[in-house]
Write a protein that holds these residues in place. Sequence first.
Motif: not given
Lengths: 491, 768
Positions: A296-297, A389-390, A395, A426, B102, B128, B131, B135, B145, B155, B159, B162, B537, B543-544
Amino acid sequence: MPVDLNFTIAAPLLALAAGALLILLLDLLFKYETIQGPMYVAAIGAVLVAGWYLVPLWQGAADPSGFAGMLVMDRFAAVYGGVLLIAALLAILLSIGRAREDQSGYLALLLWAAMGMVLLGGAGNLMVIFLGIELLSLALYVMIAFAPRRMAAREAAFKYFILGSVAAAFLIFGFALIYGATGTMSIAGIAEAARSFTSEGAWAVGLYYKVGVGLAIVGLAFKMALVPFHIWAPDVYQGAPTPVTAYMSIGTKAAAFAAMARLLVAAVPEAYQPSFLLPLSILAFASMMLGASAGIWQSDLKRLMAYSGIANAGYLIMAIPGLGLDGLSAAAYYLGAYGFATMGIFAVVRILEADGVDGSQIANLKGLFYRQPWVGVCLALLFFGLAGIPPAGGFVGKFLLAIAAVRGQAWIVLAGLILSTGISAYVYLKVIGTAFTRTKEAPQPEEGAEPHAPTRTAAQVVLVIAAVGTLVMGVLPGPVSELVRVALAGM
Amino acid sequence: MEQALGAVALPLVAAFLMPVLYRWLRWRLGLAALAVAAATFILVILTPNMSLVIPWVSQLGIDLSIHVDGWSRLFALLIAGIGTLVVLYSIPYLGSREDLGKFYAYLLIFMGAMLGVVYAGNVMLLYVFWELTSISSFLLIGFWNTRDDAQYGALKAILITFGGGLAMLGGLAILGTVGGTFELSGLLANRTELLAQPLTTVALVLLLIGAFTKSAQFPFHIWLPDAMAAPTPVSAYLHSATMVKAGLFLIGRLWPIFHVHPLWVPVVATVGMVTMVVGSFLAIQKTDLKAVLALSTVSQLGLIMWLFGLATPEAAQAGTFHLLNHSTFKALLFMVVGIVDHQTGTREIPLLSGLRRAMPVSAALAMVGAASMAGVPLLNGFLSKEMFLTAVNNSSMGLAGAVVATGASLFTTLYCLMLGHKIWFGEPGETPDEPKEGSRTILVPPLILAVIIVAVGVFPALAESAVVGPAVAAVLQAPAELPHIALWHGFTPALLMTALALGGGLLAYTALPGVLAACRRVTPQRYHLNALYDFLWWKNQAVEKAAKWITNRQMTGYLRDYLVYTLGATALLFFGTMLVKGVRIPALNLSPVGPWEFLLAAIIAVGAVFTARARTRLAAIASISLVGMPLSVLFGLLRAPDLALTQVVVESVTVVLFLLVFPHLRQITLYPRRRSTNVNVLVALAVGALGTVVTLLANGARLFPPQVAEWFLRNSMELGGGNNVVNVILVDFRGFDTMGEITVLTVAGLAVYMLIRLRKQQAGGGKS
């Protein structure tokens, strides 16, 4: 004593060794300027010839055993040999365009390392395992330092050398104890002896036999970078030249895993499995979690890949609990998928390096998608592969490993797979996000660095191969996994 | 079968063409996307009930298998139908400034993936596509963005969904392994055996986590409000009408297998109930129209989840019907709110009032949608709400459930009044843009939805026979006597509950400021789930920081620390296993230890300590001899003179080598004593102990006969012609080995010589 020479099975190894000698000879006989290209051709040729000789072994045509059982180039060895040779081939391609230095020595060492790795897959004797480990390690110690003007590379090589020697000491200590307990160095003999302990209840022998196997696992786990023997990986990955990092990240892991699988299948009878595999599962769990969360870092892509490699070593261990066909073929498949993804990511680093940019800085990836759209898309696909990830191959690989773990009732590693995949997704998504963030400033080349077109072209070729490989393994897993499975079924 | 494959493939393939087509079509790209969506809708309508297996990875039991039944048809119609309307709506909404290539690419990828989810007959195929929807949702939330809230929301959504998806994958792997197949039909056929397995419970929990995260159920609901950073067409499509219902789709697929499982009712019904209450309670406190809608979606999804959790056929019927209705009225409301946002430049409820004068059509549409959500008669929401209340009332939850349901519905009425009344009536307020009615094209899609709402509300039998009935049959997988959906059921307890909810809501609305203040007082402001997420997060990045801490603890860069770490870990593993397994050193069979041995051991120990602490190079060399020389004496004492001699030679050579090398090295630098030195001592002792213990473990165990030695002893004279066995081995039996060793030594010596010469040359050349 009868002499048991079987050149059919030794041919892949001999091809690699001969290629290395040929390259050294070319360097002696011709001028550097004229011979550079042919040396790469010779290296690639040696790998291809070795692969050619692997095909009959894959098909199971020849008697796999030779040299009094020292070398067992069965289908298992052929499958892992195939993975290792592909890695070697891509590493050679990535090495094109290295700065002027001892090219011949470098390529020869690369081929010898490949020889050591393939040898590990086909080891039929503890001494051959040790030989393979040392052959690949000694070659890699030198290759890591093969970067002129970079102290980091020398530091990395030295650290790897010292720590690797400690690991080798554990390995050989373990082998000695195994020999002391079983009276044989042959893996087949060990398998037989190990199964006799349980029936006789020879407690004392069984005890130090177990310690011996444990110490041997420590030695091999070090090469795989399994927690807590992973400590060398980030520094070494970062310090080594990019092609070497790419090569060792797959080659060493795959070869050490092949040796470990071979040793454990033989050395651990069913009755002993829980007592051996619980500690190993805990190590695997720790590897997955640490590899995922320490990533992560990271601001350095090579260090990130080192942590990813640590986590992936843990995933490979998932194949061990069942010690069956499911697990081993899943691991081979996963190694292939992981290998393509990793090689491709290092190819992206190399593409940046071809423009004189420090490609290992994640910050330098910013806006990559807008400067080189296809490279950006491939990078995303490859990181998808690492994250599982597919539609990327990772995967399918992870899924196969998960199935193997369920069948082997290995709940610790299954939980680790799910948790760490979440965390590492992540991490990887953040890198992909960086590549897809728009920026006006292109990364600045380092001082004195010149753009180098052949390097870029070669790296792009590797990237395309890796991306296609990842995609094929993700979308059409049937043929590949069938090949692996059929091959291993004959083990 | 072509229709089903085409419906999945068409949007996916078209998606990749969108960025290319954008170069030529520019703003007209929306029309092309509309054509694709409409064609998909037609294909979906034409798709019959069917099953089809195309082999893919057969040896793993994963095939491209398509299974279309009533349940998937209901979803497919929603996905393609509302998808078409949303594309139509997005053409005027987005205008021509945005990166349309896009946008439509992502949107069509989503449409194809979502159709894949509902058509999949194999659970891995379902995963499949599942997911893939996560995405595409991630990409669409982050479409703008450059905006912080879009990055944050994207995000957060990926998170959570997923993570849930991974749990689901674990669940599917277990389910498939236990059930022996990944085919839905096969799992269904094996359901009795499946339920008998204890592992199935683990699989169920993991699968439910997947469904709950996707459908934004408590405590995973926190991602949905932040997903509103997406453009409004996306919110209307993914985050209310279709994608968030994927969790419910999975629940419907699992229902026939698991609804008899002892965990099903307590877990699914409770989570649904809590989500409904929490969602509606939070919804009324929001001032952003889209946030209100998002939380109301959370609440309504909770309602449907609750119904499926009750595990009765009539509840499943009610849930299915409400699912359909919710998609219509919620998509309508999102579209209207989008128009309001578009035309006035704000979505803040306090700023908006009296809009009905400027925007009469929008006002009418919003009122239809809000009234349907609140459960006003003659609209589809009334019918399904009525069925919901009846189902809860008749369920095992009984009166308590009915009270909670009525209470939550009261809150629902309250926020429906905000959406359908507050912003439209009263004095016109000041808005950033002068409000005016939206264009005709943008009003068409919500208008169609309003017509459907009324039509279903008035003629429910039509919807029942066409869509709801087959869907319910597919969920139940068993014949059941179900009441027909009718406009009027008579005076039932449910009618009373509806009246209470509507009346109570109206009453509370008249005292809105007071009610809101009271609600805000009981809502935790500091300790809630979003704060936890932000702590982990985002804002605090706990977490970081933790990752950084872990990394820095071990990665010091010092080789000595790495060695300590590796060796210490080995010792820890070794002794840890010994302790856990209760391994003891077996009884020893050793010769007695005399005073000389003790003396020598003491000298060796002192020598080792002195070597480690020596301050000069010479002292270090001298003290290391203190380790080696007594060792050779020890060998001699133990009656191994050859070993002792060898040791003396090695020792002397080593000292000489040290003396040769040391002048070229740096002086020993003394670093200030660090705290870790103590650790080093401990690890050193542990490694020594490890070696000792292993040796003791191995003591005296030699079971196999020494074949090799015997063979050499027997054949030394006969084959080698000598009595000194060691000599014969070296020069005869292993003659080639010896030659090889000599060669290696020679090569190594040459290499060392070359290195020394090079060094001298370099030194001569002025380089170091």
